[in-house]
Write a protein that holds these residues in place. Structure first.
Motif, PDB file in Angstrom:
ATOM      1  N   VAL A  54       4.190 -15.850  97.660  1.00 53.25           N
ATOM      2  CA  VAL A  54       4.532 -14.734  98.547  1.00 53.25           C
ATOM      3  C   VAL A  54       4.607 -15.210  99.997  1.00 53.25           C
ATOM      4  O   VAL A  54       3.715 -15.916 100.483  1.00 53.25           O
ATOM      5  N   VAL A  55       5.682 -14.814 100.664  1.00 54.41           N
ATOM      6  CA  VAL A  55       5.804 -15.025 102.105  1.00 54.41           C
ATOM      7  C   VAL A  55       5.395 -13.727 102.784  1.00 54.41           C
ATOM      8  O   VAL A  55       5.891 -12.647 102.439  1.00 54.41           O
ATOM      9  N   VAL A  56       4.484 -13.805 103.729  1.00 57.08           N
ATOM     10  CA  VAL A  56       4.002 -12.612 104.436  1.00 57.08           C
ATOM     11  C   VAL A  56       4.801 -12.439 105.717  1.00 57.08           C
ATOM     12  O   VAL A  56       4.880 -13.345 106.551  1.00 57.08           O
ATOM     13  N   ASP A  57       5.399 -11.276 105.869  1.00 51.76           N
ATOM     14  CA  ASP A  57       6.299 -10.983 106.993  1.00 51.76           C
ATOM     15  C   ASP A  57       5.674  -9.909 107.885  1.00 51.76           C
ATOM     16  O   ASP A  57       5.528  -8.757 107.479  1.00 51.76           O
ATOM     17  N   PHE A  58       5.288 -10.300 109.091  1.00 51.29           N
ATOM     18  CA  PHE A  58       4.704  -9.346 110.039  1.00 51.29           C
ATOM     19  C   PHE A  58       5.743  -8.765 110.994  1.00 51.29           C
ATOM     20  O   PHE A  58       5.400  -8.125 111.983  1.00 51.29           O
ATOM     21  N   GLY A  59       7.031  -9.012 110.705  1.00 54.00           N
ATOM     22  CA  GLY A  59       8.087  -8.570 111.606  1.00 54.00           C
ATOM     23  C   GLY A  59       8.215  -7.064 111.762  1.00 54.00           C
ATOM     24  O   GLY A  59       8.839  -6.587 112.704  1.00 54.00           O
ATOM     25  N   GLY A  60       7.667  -6.308 110.827  1.00 54.57           N
ATOM     26  CA  GLY A  60       7.764  -4.853 110.921  1.00 54.57           C
ATOM     27  C   GLY A  60       6.656  -4.211 111.728  1.00 54.57           C
ATOM     28  O   GLY A  60       6.616  -2.988 111.885  1.00 54.57           O
ATOM     29  N   LEU A  61       5.752  -5.033 112.274  1.00 51.78           N
ATOM     30  CA  LEU A  61       4.634  -4.498 113.059  1.00 51.78           C
ATOM     31  C   LEU A  61       4.929  -4.579 114.550  1.00 51.78           C
ATOM     32  O   LEU A  61       5.662  -5.463 115.006  1.00 51.78           O
ATOM     33  N   ALA A  62       4.341  -3.687 115.309  1.00 49.62           N
ATOM     34  CA  ALA A  62       4.528  -3.709 116.763  1.00 49.62           C
ATOM     35  C   ALA A  62       3.847  -4.918 117.379  1.00 49.62           C
ATOM     36  O   ALA A  62       4.302  -5.470 118.381  1.00 49.62           O
ATOM     37  N   ARG A  63       2.746  -5.358 116.774  1.00 44.39           N
ATOM     38  CA  ARG A  63       2.009  -6.515 117.291  1.00 44.39           C
ATOM     39  C   ARG A  63       1.629  -7.444 116.146  1.00 44.39           C
ATOM     40  O   ARG A  63       1.318  -7.001 115.050  1.00 44.39           O
ATOM     41  N   PRO A 120      16.672  -2.474 108.397  1.00 42.29           N
ATOM     42  CA  PRO A 120      16.812  -3.508 107.422  1.00 42.29           C
ATOM     43  C   PRO A 120      16.104  -4.708 107.890  1.00 42.29           C
ATOM     44  O   PRO A 120      16.058  -4.974 109.046  1.00 42.29           O
ATOM     45  N   SER A 121      15.555  -5.432 106.999  1.00 43.41           N
ATOM     46  CA  SER A 121      14.835  -6.580 107.436  1.00 43.41           C
ATOM     47  C   SER A 121      15.204  -7.772 106.664  1.00 43.41           C
ATOM     48  O   SER A 121      15.649  -7.698 105.570  1.00 43.41           O
ATOM     49  N   ALA A 122      14.984  -8.863 107.252  1.00 44.04           N
ATOM     50  CA  ALA A 122      15.203 -10.063 106.519  1.00 44.04           C
ATOM     51  C   ALA A 122      14.049 -10.902 106.859  1.00 44.04           C
ATOM     52  O   ALA A 122      13.580 -10.904 107.928  1.00 44.04           O
ATOM     53  N   PRO A 123      13.530 -11.619 105.933  1.00 40.65           N
ATOM     54  CA  PRO A 123      12.338 -12.362 106.201  1.00 40.65           C
ATOM     55  C   PRO A 123      12.623 -13.212 107.295  1.00 40.65           C
ATOM     56  O   PRO A 123      12.893 -14.358 107.150  1.00 40.65           O
ATOM     57  N   ALA A 124      12.566 -12.649 108.275  1.00 43.23           N
ATOM     58  CA  ALA A 124      12.897 -13.296 109.465  1.00 43.23           C
ATOM     59  C   ALA A 124      14.007 -14.139 109.220  1.00 43.23           C
ATOM     60  O   ALA A 124      14.054 -15.240 109.474  1.00 43.23           O
TER      61      ALA A 124
END
Length: 267
Positions: A54-63, A120-124
């Motif tokens: 699993v790759v953890v993606d924090f891109g959807g968080l404000a911080r 939409p997001s992309a794992p960065a």
């Protein structure tokens, strides 16, 4: 014995290829809730998610979370039954966090399996998970075409579609980049077919089928005999345990309707 001078044969051969990695896009930084959700996924479909990378993606968080919180989350995910292997690309703070955790950063590695609410997001750019969130799944890199070289065909848009003439066997992965995919035979259990467009399987579908891999919500999946371990369109997914018994073994089509994955029989 030391290698003879002039012998440059490497001890290990390193190749970069397409791999199946799930992308977990964190939308709410609630460690206990995230671990519980992951534990439920593993319990529902252990063949798919148990010990999944699993790759953890924090891109959807404000911080970006602090080091202690991130470590607690990774520990919680491991206890839930999956293996966090990297962070998704993001801000410079995210880069620093990855270094502190001793984890690599991964950019877009396959498809988008996790649509974030509203964006939409992309794992960065990475994943767009699914009718629950999987980003799992799954997700790319360059196409690893099966050992049997497929032929090319034209699909309605004029773009070349990919036609697989022989069965896709367990352990094989077939990716149709920027086009549709047609498999004239079967997709075996443990095999994976991915397309940025739609997927047509003219035999039994027993493995995984991921259509609209780059986020195309108009993509569809068609198969003559449905036994799929997992199906996904633009990141929204269902596993076999979620499928009504009356649809198993039947010809079905799969599509998105208002971000909900639909599966229906057809003649």
């Amino acid at each position: 014995m030391a290698a003879a001078k002039g012998d440059y044969e490497p001890a290990g051969e390193l190749k970069i290829g397409q791999v199946g990695i799930a992308n977990l896009r964190v939308r709410t930084l609630d460690v206990e809730r995230l671990a519980t959700e992951m534990r439920d996924r593993v319990a529902r479909a252990p063949k798919l998610f148990a010990r999944a990378a699993v790759v953890v993606d924090f891109g959807g968080l404000a911080r970006t979370p602090d080091l202690a919180t991130a470590r607690t989350l990774l520990d919680g995910l491991r206890e839930a039954g999956v293996l966090p292997v990297a962070l998704a690309y993001g801000t410079s703070e995210n880069d620093a966090l990855a270094q502190q955790l001793g984890l690599p950063l991964l950019a877009k590695f396959r498809a988008q399996y996790e649509p974030a609410a509203g964006t939409p997001s992309a794992p960065a750019p990475a994943a767009k998970p699914a009718a629950r969130e999987i980003t799992a799944e799954a997700a790319p890199a360059k196409a690893a075409i099966t050992a049997n070289a497929p032929a090319r065909a034209q699909h309605p848009g004029g773009e070349p579609g990919l036609v697989q003439l022989t069965p896709v066997r367990s352990g094989q992965q077939l990716y149709a980049e920027n086009r549709d995919l047609s498999v004239l035979g079967t997709v075996g259990a443990g095999a994976e077919v991915i397309a940025d467009g739609s997927i047509h399987v003219y035999g039994a579908l027993r493995g995984r089928a991921l259509a609209g891999a780059q986020g195309n919500e108009k993509a569809r999946i068609f198969c003559r005999e449905f036994h799929a371990e997992l199906v996904a369109v633009a990141g929204h997914y269902k596993v076999l345990e979620d499928i009504p018994m009356e649809l198993r073994g039947k010809p079905v089509q799969i599509w998105l309707d208002n971000e909900e994955l639909r599966i229906a029989a057809f003649d």
